[in-house]
Design a protein around this motif. Sequence first.
Motif, short mmCIF file in Angstrom:
data_model
loop_
_atom_site.label_atom_id
_atom_site.label_comp_id
_atom_site.label_asym_id
_atom_site.label_seq_id
_atom_site.Cartn_x
_atom_site.Cartn_y
_atom_site.Cartn_z
N UNK A 24 -6.60 11.86 8.75
CA UNK A 24 -7.88 12.04 9.25
C UNK A 24 -8.59 10.98 9.79
N UNK A 25 -8.32 9.79 9.69
CA UNK A 25 -8.86 8.65 10.26
C UNK A 25 -8.17 7.97 11.40
N UNK A 56 0.83 -1.16 0.18
CA UNK A 56 -0.03 0.10 0.11
C UNK A 56 0.80 1.40 -0.12
N UNK A 57 0.48 2.25 -0.52
CA UNK A 57 1.08 3.54 -0.69
C UNK A 57 0.18 4.72 -0.73
N UNK A 58 0.65 5.52 0.01
CA UNK A 58 -0.43 6.77 -0.02
C UNK A 58 0.14 7.83 1.23
N UNK A 59 -0.78 8.88 1.57
CA UNK A 59 -0.52 9.66 2.75
C UNK A 59 -0.75 8.97 4.10
N UNK A 60 0.20 8.31 4.86
CA UNK A 60 -0.13 7.32 5.77
C UNK A 60 0.40 8.03 6.99
N UNK A 61 -0.25 7.94 7.82
CA UNK A 61 0.37 8.12 9.46
C UNK A 61 0.09 6.99 10.21
N UNK A 62 1.09 6.96 11.39
CA UNK A 62 1.00 5.88 12.12
C UNK A 62 0.67 6.23 13.66
N UNK A 63 0.02 5.24 14.34
CA UNK A 63 -0.15 5.17 15.85
C UNK A 63 -0.05 4.04 16.55
N UNK A 64 0.82 3.89 17.39
CA UNK A 64 1.00 2.77 18.16
C UNK A 64 -0.14 2.37 19.20
#
Length: 606
Positions: free
Chosen positions: A232-233, A212-220
């Motif tokens: 935003x999600x 997957x490739x995109x504007x991706x953020x991460x949270x543990x």
Amino acid sequence: MSLDPILQKETTPTTWDLTRDYHSFANSDEVQVTHLSLALIVDFDEQRLVGKATLSLHYLQEQVTELWLDTRELILLSVATLTGESLAYSLQETSAILGQKLVISLPNSQCDHICIHYKTSPEAQGLQWLTPEQTAGKQLPYLFSQSQPINARSWIPLQDTPKARITFDAKVQVPKGMRAVMSAMNHPEMPLDSIFSFQMEKPIPTHLMALAVGDLAFQAIGPRSGIYTEPSMLAAAACEFDDTEHMLDVAESLLGPYVWDRYDMIILPPSFPFGGMENPRLAFLTPTLIAGDKSLVSTVAHELAHSWTGNLVSNATWRDLWLNEGFTTYFTNRIVEAVYGKEQAELEWVIEFGRLKEEMTSLPKHRQTLPANVQEGDPNLAFNRFTYDKASMFVHDLEHRLGRSNFDQFLYRYVAHFAFKAITTEVFVEYARETLLKEHADRISETELLEWIYGEGLPAGYCGPTSSSLDKVDDELVCFLQGKVASRLTVKGWRVHHWQYFLTQLPEVLSQEQLMDLDETFLFTQSTNAEIACDWFRVAIRNHYDPVLPALSAYLVHIGRGKFVRPLYAELQIAGYHTELKDIYAKARPGYHPSIQVQLDKSLGF
């Protein structure tokens, strides 16, 4: 009782080799690809991957002169040895379902690496390319894969069969400012400088290859778990799925140590065609699971359970899919019971049984065995509620017969025995003969076991699950059908599953007044819960309750999950909404995943 008579009901042994994967061209019994080294350039302008696949070979037989690989609509640029010696190759046996067989001439059995340069087609069935306007952020494009069952071959030339496991490493080049993630170890701290590296050192079936490739953020959300998704999600997803670490602990207590190190998840755009996909180290999930109340998180438990049954112990062919999905659906219920309580687990089990009974009314009898019998058809046909839910009922029945403690011991040993292996239905049967049928002969016979697996429909005398929690729903349903207005029904404290049960138990024919009463009281047409909305729309379509049409159109345009869109289009077709169906599908189709487009084009006659 011997196996042969029942097998003859299901298929003809002289016709089908039950150890063979009929959905792969690969000669994996002669030479096996053991490792894939992948280099990809992601080209959003052309909607192509430009790739180099280096395949490590292990010879199982002497004097093998050819390597057969699976491809679909790949543009081959060159095939060579590791030292650059060109190799002769040809594309043969084109099939609408299977793609094309790539035949590569091998110079000798010392040739242990093959390098293939290629490009994918913009129409690759395993890839979906989204414009910025089709994403939540509206700024950057998006790409994601869906390889199961046989779509990995549309973006990588390989032996696309669960029989042949591979390890892999990859380097992926993407536009600056975007993040790439794969079914491998991901590192959220990696800078967005266009190059991402991945390593999967444990052998996996090729249908678990994922990108997957995109504007991706991460949270543990735990020491071994975290969420990737569009920014935003992220907060809503992290809140919805914050029980994941607890689920991991429960699953390990049932099935043994979690061997994949991390269980991260990515929440994809709404066009993702499944509820979830168990890609190791990075489960793919639909955003329709974010209901705000954790009512739909059993799908997270399901994909997690696949880490043992599916990823660790795999089906050898798509005929044997029930071995993945039946055990996993059962394990899902056990995880839900431990984390969310017995009532919710019972409700979900009863809902499963209801889906199974509905599926049985339309599925031909000869397809109501646990083996899917799709050898000469599209393997996607194996992915129906019957494969999941009859198999789940079978596993639940084994638990009931043996007792939970005895059954848990059997399952623990089963997973450990077949870890990192792909097995057929017949291998499972033989294992059961040597274990549970010997150890628990007083509780289950071979005849009963084989009737579950090879018999059509459900065994005689099987009653299915019940839940006293649904008694109150049955009471209110009777009152409503006897004329009580919806506003006077006692529904306080109902969970999502109570509402699902209520909607699915409504009679086929309702009056417009009854439908309007339900809708005005409970606002079903405006429901933000995708499961409830789908169940309501089906009721409304059958009864030509036209006020739902604008909301139904918006729903089908926004959501591409096959579980929802396939039955809704089928209901529209049956109910005679031909003009509306054509208009809605014309608007919605460009946003659907290619695999869903192919299925709907065929079923709807477009």
